[in-house]
Design a protein around this motif. Structure first.
Motif, PDB file in Angstrom:
ATOM      1  N   SER A   1     -49.857  44.356  32.500  1.00 23.07           N
ATOM      2  CA  SER A   1     -49.414  43.218  33.319  1.00 23.07           C
ATOM      3  C   SER A   1     -48.148  42.596  32.734  1.00 23.07           C
ATOM      4  CB  SER A   1     -50.505  42.153  33.405  1.00 23.07           C
ATOM      5  OG  SER A   1     -51.634  42.670  34.066  1.00 23.07           O
TER       6      SER A   1
ATOM      7  N   ASP B   1     -49.970  44.765  40.619  1.00 23.88           N
ATOM      8  CA  ASP B   1     -50.834  44.650  39.448  1.00 23.88           C
ATOM      9  C   ASP B   1     -52.291  44.683  39.911  1.00 23.88           C
ATOM     10  OD1 ASP B   1     -51.904  44.320  36.992  1.00 23.88           O
ATOM     11  OD2 ASP B   1     -50.907  42.424  36.532  1.00 23.88           O
ATOM     12  N   GLU B   2     -52.897  45.841  39.779  1.00 26.65           N
ATOM     13  CA  GLU B   2     -54.287  46.047  40.200  1.00 26.65           C
ATOM     14  C   GLU B   2     -54.544  45.507  41.603  1.00 26.65           C
ATOM     15  OE1 GLU B   2     -57.275  45.298  37.331  1.00 26.65           O
ATOM     16  OE2 GLU B   2     -55.933  45.579  35.637  1.00 26.65           O
TER      17      GLU B   2
HETATM   18 MG   LIG Z   1     -53.470  43.235  33.582  1.00 22.58          MG
END
Ligand SMILES: [Mg+2]
Ligand SMILES: Nc1ncnc2c1ncn2[C@@H]1O[C@H](COP(=O)(O)OP(=O)(O)OP(=O)(O)O)[C@@H](O)[C@H]1O
Length: 261
Positions: free
Chosen positions: A48, A178-179
């Protein structure tokens, strides 16, 4: 001979610490225009933080990031970011769209208003123009007919597709995720991943931090494995998931992900 796409993103020796913890320990990578890149790695390895540095949400300690000709560079954390540095960071943010795990839609605005907001407020687009573009983008992510709904009435997959449309409304050169599917029920994951595949088909450059190993393997041009703030291995999906070269990659895939025997 096939012409190689030019590097749209170049990262050189990117470093970032929080307090005394070095979270990015010298990351270097080149990403070509049109690439779809998946980033995998254990929790806390810096994925991240890497994405956040790429779009200027986090200020790097040292290193160089160039995206489509915009460069931010810093020699050391002691070096005070110059005015030019801050301007380049601002420029970078405009070039790079980002979508997070949670749906960060404004709850008191409709889907259409969410998508129109940044073009009107940040870019000074005319509202009629921004609305037409927003409706076009909503169609692209399969949300025609949802323009006047409020976020709370959407499924997780619909909300995440609206968030993608909102990021696209700024006409970014690069999309970071991010995810993006981690908070979704399993049956909704596919519709969000499909949007990324569609964008890939249109030549968008995309970097996705994901736990969807199957998507990483099948849809990406290549997969990046990060561990402890470093890029340990870069390989195409088949190689990464069947015959990774690095012992640390093998450990991760075997023990944490269970895809290697
Ligand atoms: Mg992360
Ligand atoms: N703003 C911050 N302040 C202090 N420490 C931070 C900050 N952001 C991240 N960290 C630390 O940096 C390390 C890397 O975090 P990061 O969120 O980049 O990892 P990650 O690979 O995305 O993990 P996950 O898979 O769990 O999302 C972690 O140890 C985290 O606690």
């Amino acid at each position: 001979m096939e012409e190689r796409s030019r590097a749209l993103i170049t990262v050189r020796d990117l470093r970032k610490s929080f307090d005394d913890e070095e979270v990015l320990a010298g990351v270097s990578i080149e990403i070509s225009e049109g690439d779809l890149v998946s980033v995998i790695g254990p929790s806390g390895c810096g994925k991240s933080t890497f994405l956040r540095c790429l779009n200027g949400l986090e200020i790097l300690d040292s290193g160089t990031i160039t995206i489509d000709g915009v460069t931010i560079s810093r020699g050391s954390p002691e070096e005070k970011p110059s005015r030019a540095f801050m301007e380049a960071t601002h420029e970078l943010r405009k070039e790079v769209g980002i979508v997070f795990q949670g749906f960060n839609l404004f709850p008191h605005k409709t889907v259409l208003e969410n998508v129109m907001l940044a073009p009107v407020v940040v870019q000074g687009a005319r509202p009629e123009r921004a609305e037409a573009e927003a409706l076009h983008l909503l169609g692209k992510v399969g949300l025609e007919g949802y323009a006047h709904r409020y976020p709370v009435t959407l499924s997780g997959g619909q909300a995440q597709r609206a968030a993608i449309a909102r990021a696209l409304a700024m006409s970014p050169k690069v999309m970071l995720y991010d995810e993006p599917t981690s908070a979704l029920d399993p049956e909704l994951v596919g519709e969000v991943l499909q949007v990324m595949k569609d964008l890939d088909g249109e030549g968008m450059t995309q970097v996705i931090v994901t736990h969807e190993m199957r998507f990483a393997r099948e849809a990406s041009d290549y997969v990046v494995f990060m561990d402890r703030g470093e890029i340990v291995e870069v390989a195409d999906g088949d190689e990464m998931f069947t015959a990774p070269r690095n012992e640390r990659t093998r450990d991760f895939l075997r023990h944490l992900v269970g895809v290697l025997p």
